[in-house]
Design an enzyme around this catalytic site. Structure first.
Site, PDB file in Angstrom:
ATOM      1  N   TYR A   1       0.813  -1.207   0.000  1.00 23.29           N
ATOM      2  CA  TYR A   1       0.000   0.000   0.000  1.00 23.29           C
ATOM      3  C   TYR A   1       0.854   1.267   0.000  1.00 23.29           C
ATOM      4  O   TYR A   1       0.350   2.347  -0.317  1.00 23.29           O
ATOM      5  CB  TYR A   1      -0.927   0.041   1.220  1.00 23.29           C
TER       6      TYR A   1
ATOM      7  N   HIS B   1       0.839 -11.833   1.872  1.00 16.59           N
ATOM      8  CA  HIS B   1      -0.200 -11.111   1.124  1.00 16.59           C
ATOM      9  C   HIS B   1      -0.895 -11.986   0.077  1.00 16.59           C
ATOM     10  O   HIS B   1      -2.114 -11.885  -0.113  1.00 16.59           O
ATOM     11  CB  HIS B   1       0.407  -9.873   0.459  1.00 16.59           C
TER      12      HIS B   1
END
Length: 279
Positions: A55, A113
């Site tokens: 992010y 992730h």
């Protein structure tokens, strides 16, 4: 919208110590906006913040946590190791860098992730176990794992897999995966729990929202809570933060839940090229 007494952090149910409503920060990459939205969420009552290396905002998430008048020990903080960083030495190096960027001493939860690119179950999860043994992370999680990936991960990891963060909402209900995780004692954390806004266009959710003087977002979040699923909706404005927070006051009845369960859609919003082939 739902009218009730002022909600407090004690109104948030918890799954094994993890508050079941959190703040997602994907695409919240404007430094000041990110820090301010995290601080506002915490001051509203949120106690769970979710970010990721990919992010690009860990520093600003950390700034928001520091800015809020909330003790660090009261905040459940999670981040994720990106798929380029999943070789064991990279896991160790980049996780330490994430902790530094976040300005904390340790993480409550660290996810893999995706089961993609540099991911190797024994190598990657062995590094997470090492970080847990060091006290740098408290819990080990995975994200976007299907049952077959979870089975392999559980075999490879010495520590329990605490949570699997996946896309789930009334338009993608993930029944098979939910059943597997329930049987294995793995918590499910829902990203994109509002289907990137598509819940606002689903008639069933709109009808239930009108019945309860609530929003479609609150109905979606309340349905997830009814299913024992933790949700981390992204929000940046105070209005959206408070609307999502208000979902805690919404109690769906059995008929509401049945109607949502009967929504027959498989509307996946996240499907990158490296996603599992079973998608």
């Amino acid at each position: 919208m739902v009218h009730q007494r002022e909600l407090t952090p004690s109104d948030v149910p918890a799954a094994s110590g993890m508050p079941m409503l959190g703040l997602g920060t994907w695409q919240n990459d404007d430094p000041e906006q990110c820090a301010e939205s995290v601080a506002t969420a915490l001051e509203t009552g949120y106690r769970h913040v979710d970010t990721a290396q990919a992010y690009g905002n860990e520093e600003w998430v950390g700034s928001g946590i520091a800015r809020a008048d909330v003790a660090r020990d009261d905040v459940f903080l999670a981040t994720k190791v990106w798929i380029d960083n999943l070789a064991s030495e990279d896991v160790l190096e980049t996780t330490r860098a994430s902790v530094d960027r976040l300005g904390v001493d340790s993480l409550d939860l660290l996810y893999v992730h995706w089961p993609a690119r540099e991911y190797d179950p024994a190598d990657t999860l062995g590094a997470l176990t090492e970080l847990q043994d060091e006290g740098l992370i408290e819990r080990i999680g995975v994200s976007n794992f299907e049952p077959e990936h979870l089975e392999t991960a559980q075999d490879a990891c010495e520590a329990p897999i605490f949570a699997n963060q996946v896309e789930v909402h009334p338009l993608l209900q993930q029944e098979e995966l939910r059943e597997y995780c329930a049987d294995e004692g793995i918590e499910i954390v829902a990203y994109s729990p509002l289907a990137r806004g598509k819940v606002f266009d689903e008639t069933t959710l709109s009808d239930i929202a009108e019945k309860h003087d609530a929003s479609e977002a609150q109905v979606s979040l309340a349905w997830l809570r009814e299913k024992g699923i933790t949700a981390v909706p992204k929000a940046t404005s105070e209005d959206h933060l408070r609307d999502n927070w208000g979902s805690l006051a919404l109690d769906l009845d059995d008929e509401d839940v049945r109607r949502i369960d009967d929504i027959d859609r498989e509307d996946r919003q996240v499907h990158p090229s490296f996603a599992p082939s079973s998608w």
